[in-house]
Design a protein around this motif. Sequence first.
Motif, PDB file in Angstrom:
ATOM      1  N   PHE A  62       6.358  -5.751  -1.392  1.00 23.66           N
ATOM      2  CA  PHE A  62       7.549  -5.323  -0.529  1.00 23.66           C
ATOM      3  C   PHE A  62       8.223  -4.251  -1.186  1.00 23.66           C
ATOM      4  CE2 PHE A  62       7.173  -9.205   1.797  1.00 23.66           C
ATOM      5  CZ  PHE A  62       8.008  -8.500   3.279  1.00 23.66           C
ATOM      6  N   HIS A  63       8.494  -4.261  -2.702  1.00 23.55           N
ATOM      7  CA  HIS A  63       8.987  -3.318  -3.460  1.00 23.55           C
ATOM      8  C   HIS A  63       8.369  -1.887  -3.660  1.00 23.55           C
ATOM      9  CE1 HIS A  63      11.381  -1.344  -6.912  1.00 23.55           C
ATOM     10  NE2 HIS A  63      10.032  -1.162  -7.373  1.00 23.55           N
ATOM     11  N   LEU A  64       7.108  -2.135  -3.533  1.00 25.21           N
ATOM     12  CA  LEU A  64       6.312  -0.833  -3.612  1.00 25.21           C
ATOM     13  C   LEU A  64       6.191  -0.151  -2.315  1.00 25.21           C
ATOM     14  CD1 LEU A  64       3.243  -2.121  -5.997  1.00 25.21           C
ATOM     15  CD2 LEU A  64       5.099  -0.400  -6.419  1.00 25.21           C
ATOM     16  N   LEU A  65       6.044  -0.964  -1.167  1.00 22.56           N
ATOM     17  CA  LEU A  65       6.161  -0.204   0.027  1.00 22.56           C
ATOM     18  C   LEU A  65       7.642   0.447   0.196  1.00 22.56           C
ATOM     19  CD1 LEU A  65       4.370  -3.140   2.227  1.00 22.56           C
ATOM     20  CD2 LEU A  65       3.675  -0.768   1.749  1.00 22.56           C
ATOM     21  N   ARG A  66       8.581  -0.160  -0.112  1.00 26.42           N
ATOM     22  CA  ARG A  66       9.767   0.458   0.004  1.00 26.42           C
ATOM     23  C   ARG A  66      10.034   1.735  -1.032  1.00 26.42           C
ATOM     24  NH1 ARG A  66      14.280   0.124   3.321  1.00 26.42           N
ATOM     25  NH2 ARG A  66      15.953   0.248   2.184  1.00 26.42           N
ATOM     26  N   ALA A  67       9.363   1.583  -2.057  1.00 21.34           N
ATOM     27  CA  ALA A  67       9.334   2.891  -2.939  1.00 21.34           C
ATOM     28  C   ALA A  67       8.652   3.881  -2.356  1.00 21.34           C
ATOM     29  CB  ALA A  67       8.804   2.754  -4.290  1.00 21.34           C
ATOM     30  N   PHE A  68       7.479   3.394  -1.642  1.00 22.64           N
ATOM     31  CA  PHE A  68       6.512   4.579  -0.861  1.00 22.64           C
ATOM     32  C   PHE A  68       7.473   5.221   0.486  1.00 22.64           C
ATOM     33  CE2 PHE A  68       3.318   5.576   2.240  1.00 22.64           C
ATOM     34  CZ  PHE A  68       2.437   6.460   1.378  1.00 22.64           C
ATOM     35  N   GLU A  69       7.927   4.357   0.855  1.00 24.61           N
ATOM     36  CA  GLU A  69       8.703   5.029   2.204  1.00 24.61           C
ATOM     37  C   GLU A  69       9.894   6.024   1.773  1.00 24.61           C
ATOM     38  OE1 GLU A  69      10.499   1.755   3.875  1.00 24.61           O
ATOM     39  OE2 GLU A  69       8.823   1.194   5.303  1.00 24.61           O
ATOM     40  N   ARG A  70      10.508   5.605   0.518  1.00 23.37           N
ATOM     41  CA  ARG A  70      11.523   6.682   0.017  1.00 23.37           C
ATOM     42  C   ARG A  70      10.610   8.000  -0.690  1.00 23.37           C
ATOM     43  NH1 ARG A  70      16.780   4.216  -0.755  1.00 23.37           N
ATOM     44  NH2 ARG A  70      16.628   2.303   0.526  1.00 23.37           N
ATOM     45  N   THR A  71       9.605   7.817  -0.983  1.00 25.45           N
ATOM     46  CA  THR A  71       9.232   8.878  -1.824  1.00 25.45           C
ATOM     47  C   THR A  71       8.755  10.144  -0.800  1.00 25.45           C
ATOM     48  OG1 THR A  71       8.259   7.463  -3.449  1.00 25.45           O
ATOM     49  CG2 THR A  71       7.108   9.823  -3.487  1.00 25.45           C
ATOM     50  N   PRO A  72       9.237  11.225  -1.124  1.00 22.77           N
ATOM     51  CA  PRO A  72       8.928  12.310  -0.464  1.00 22.77           C
ATOM     52  C   PRO A  72       7.527  12.862  -0.290  1.00 22.77           C
ATOM     53  CG  PRO A  72      10.051  12.998  -2.322  1.00 22.77           C
ATOM     54  CD  PRO A  72       9.967  11.712  -2.448  1.00 22.77           C
ATOM     55  N   PRO A  73       6.973  13.001   0.893  1.00 19.52           N
ATOM     56  CA  PRO A  73       5.571  13.650   0.955  1.00 19.52           C
ATOM     57  C   PRO A  73       5.061  14.732   0.269  1.00 19.52           C
ATOM     58  CG  PRO A  73       6.710  13.224   3.295  1.00 19.52           C
ATOM     59  CD  PRO A  73       7.644  13.170   2.171  1.00 19.52           C
ATOM     60  N   GLY A  74       4.191  14.812  -0.516  1.00 16.55           N
ATOM     61  CA  GLY A  74       3.719  15.823  -1.384  1.00 16.55           C
ATOM     62  C   GLY A  74       3.987  15.460  -2.935  1.00 16.55           C
ATOM     63  N   SER A  75       4.846  14.524  -2.927  1.00 11.18           N
ATOM     64  CA  SER A  75       5.233  14.211  -4.374  1.00 11.18           C
ATOM     65  C   SER A  75       4.010  13.503  -5.340  1.00 11.18           C
ATOM     66  CB  SER A  75       6.359  13.185  -4.405  1.00 11.18           C
ATOM     67  OG  SER A  75       6.771  12.425  -5.834  1.00 11.18           O
ATOM     68  N   PRO A  76       4.017  13.831  -6.808  1.00 12.02           N
ATOM     69  CA  PRO A  76       2.999  13.062  -7.380  1.00 12.02           C
ATOM     70  C   PRO A  76       3.077  11.478  -7.675  1.00 12.02           C
ATOM     71  CG  PRO A  76       4.050  14.839  -8.840  1.00 12.02           C
ATOM     72  CD  PRO A  76       4.583  14.776  -7.313  1.00 12.02           C
ATOM     73  N   ARG A  77       4.449  11.319  -7.464  1.00 10.38           N
ATOM     74  CA  ARG A  77       4.868   9.774  -7.372  1.00 10.38           C
ATOM     75  C   ARG A  77       4.176   9.036  -6.447  1.00 10.38           C
ATOM     76  NH1 ARG A  77       6.767   5.409  -9.434  1.00 10.38           N
ATOM     77  NH2 ARG A  77       8.956   4.506  -8.407  1.00 10.38           N
ATOM     78  N   ARG A  78       3.986   9.599  -5.345  1.00  8.68           N
ATOM     79  CA  ARG A  78       3.637   9.068  -4.113  1.00  8.68           C
ATOM     80  C   ARG A  78       2.031   8.211  -4.203  1.00  8.68           C
ATOM     81  NH1 ARG A  78       5.682   9.160   1.394  1.00  8.68           N
ATOM     82  NH2 ARG A  78       4.094   9.114   2.995  1.00  8.68           N
ATOM     83  N   LEU A  79       1.356   9.448  -4.961  1.00 11.67           N
ATOM     84  CA  LEU A  79      -0.097   8.901  -5.062  1.00 11.67           C
ATOM     85  C   LEU A  79      -0.060   7.712  -6.135  1.00 11.67           C
ATOM     86  CD1 LEU A  79      -2.968   9.343  -4.773  1.00 11.67           C
ATOM     87  CD2 LEU A  79      -3.169  10.933  -6.875  1.00 11.67           C
ATOM     88  N   GLN A  80       0.933   7.710  -7.143  1.00 14.33           N
ATOM     89  CA  GLN A  80       0.990   6.465  -8.213  1.00 14.33           C
ATOM     90  C   GLN A  80       1.460   5.131  -7.245  1.00 14.33           C
ATOM     91  OE1 GLN A  80       3.882   8.049 -10.942  1.00 14.33           O
ATOM     92  NE2 GLN A  80       2.181   9.166 -11.992  1.00 14.33           N
ATOM     93  N   VAL A  81       2.192   5.325  -6.478  1.00 14.92           N
ATOM     94  CA  VAL A  81       2.827   4.263  -5.522  1.00 14.92           C
ATOM     95  C   VAL A  81       1.682   3.680  -4.646  1.00 14.92           C
ATOM     96  CG1 VAL A  81       4.478   3.228  -4.030  1.00 14.92           C
ATOM     97  CG2 VAL A  81       5.185   4.945  -5.770  1.00 14.92           C
ATOM     98  N   LYS A  82       0.872   4.634  -4.050  1.00 18.57           N
ATOM     99  CA  LYS A  82      -0.219   4.222  -3.334  1.00 18.57           C
ATOM    100  C   LYS A  82      -1.131   3.443  -4.269  1.00 18.57           C
ATOM    101  CE  LYS A  82      -1.033   7.687   0.207  1.00 18.57           C
ATOM    102  NZ  LYS A  82      -1.990   8.744   0.692  1.00 18.57           N
ATOM    103  N   ALA A  83      -1.648   4.085  -5.403  1.00 23.65           N
ATOM    104  CA  ALA A  83      -2.428   3.219  -6.351  1.00 23.65           C
ATOM    105  C   ALA A  83      -1.972   1.747  -6.443  1.00 23.65           C
ATOM    106  CB  ALA A  83      -2.682   4.083  -7.373  1.00 23.65           C
ATOM    107  N   ALA A  84      -0.547   1.815  -6.961  1.00 26.46           N
ATOM    108  CA  ALA A  84      -0.220   0.311  -7.260  1.00 26.46           C
ATOM    109  C   ALA A  84      -0.242  -0.560  -5.991  1.00 26.46           C
ATOM    110  CB  ALA A  84       1.242   0.450  -7.668  1.00 26.46           C
ATOM    111  N   ILE A  85       0.149   0.095  -4.715  1.00 25.66           N
ATOM    112  CA  ILE A  85       0.028  -0.755  -3.572  1.00 25.66           C
ATOM    113  C   ILE A  85      -1.502  -1.414  -3.377  1.00 25.66           C
ATOM    114  CG2 ILE A  85       0.028  -0.598  -0.937  1.00 25.66           C
ATOM    115  CD1 ILE A  85       2.504   1.258  -1.248  1.00 25.66           C
ATOM    116  N   TRP A  86      -2.454  -0.486  -3.576  1.00 27.32           N
ATOM    117  CA  TRP A  86      -3.665  -0.885  -3.274  1.00 27.32           C
ATOM    118  C   TRP A  86      -4.109  -1.720  -4.341  1.00 27.32           C
ATOM    119  CZ3 TRP A  86      -8.399  -0.216  -6.259  1.00 27.32           C
ATOM    120  CH2 TRP A  86      -9.577  -0.482  -5.782  1.00 27.32           C
ATOM    121  N   VAL A  87      -3.692  -1.778  -5.477  1.00 25.08           N
ATOM    122  CA  VAL A  87      -4.229  -2.737  -6.602  1.00 25.08           C
ATOM    123  C   VAL A  87      -3.452  -3.968  -6.310  1.00 25.08           C
ATOM    124  CG1 VAL A  87      -3.546  -3.440  -9.096  1.00 25.08           C
ATOM    125  CG2 VAL A  87      -4.404  -1.082  -8.588  1.00 25.08           C
ATOM    126  N   VAL A  88      -2.244  -4.073  -5.871  1.00 28.27           N
ATOM    127  CA  VAL A  88      -1.565  -5.447  -5.531  1.00 28.27           C
ATOM    128  C   VAL A  88      -2.222  -5.993  -4.360  1.00 28.27           C
ATOM    129  CG1 VAL A  88       0.500  -6.377  -4.507  1.00 28.27           C
ATOM    130  CG2 VAL A  88       0.769  -4.856  -6.462  1.00 28.27           C
TER     131      VAL A  88
END
Length: 168
Positions: free
Chosen positions: A83-109
């Motif tokens: 839930f926390h990671l999905l919320r962070a992904f929603e708030r991360t602007p498109p094109g941000s390098p953090r977006r890929l990191q959050v995606k990876a964390a979502i996939w791992v979980v």
Amino acid sequence: MDDCGKPFVKRELRLSLNPAPCGDDNPTTPTGAASDGGSSACTSAVALFVLGLNSAIAIYGSRHDPQSILFVAVSFFCVVLLFHLLRAFERTPPGSPRRLQVKAAIWVVTTALTVMFSGRVAPLMPAPVAAVVWSMAAVTILAGFYMFFVCPDAAEERPTSKVVAEGP
């Protein structure tokens, strides 16, 4: 012309997984970033409360089985983290390098949850069905990886999908 003799009218619909609050048509704002606690936060709070209550009942029911308690606790932690990671992904602007990191964390979980639940269900099944359970888990994990990291991100290209619908 439709069945009633009236001509079809083409309209453009805007679809989004998390629609922006009323009156906010700014396509550059990341989805969910403009609302601080709207219906999405309320729904999340209710879902987490129900999940927590269900987990507490499951832990109480299996209080003499440490392995089951550990499974429920880790599953609860993973879902809350998701839930926390999905919320962070929603708030991360498109094109941000953090977006890929959050995606990876979502996939791992989600991979961890898939493996945990498959590992819990498969031993209860006959061998051919257990093989199907593990095969479905593997396909789900690989498809998630493909969709997250190989396919282009539709949100990066355009903020909302446009669908042409026919109606009166």
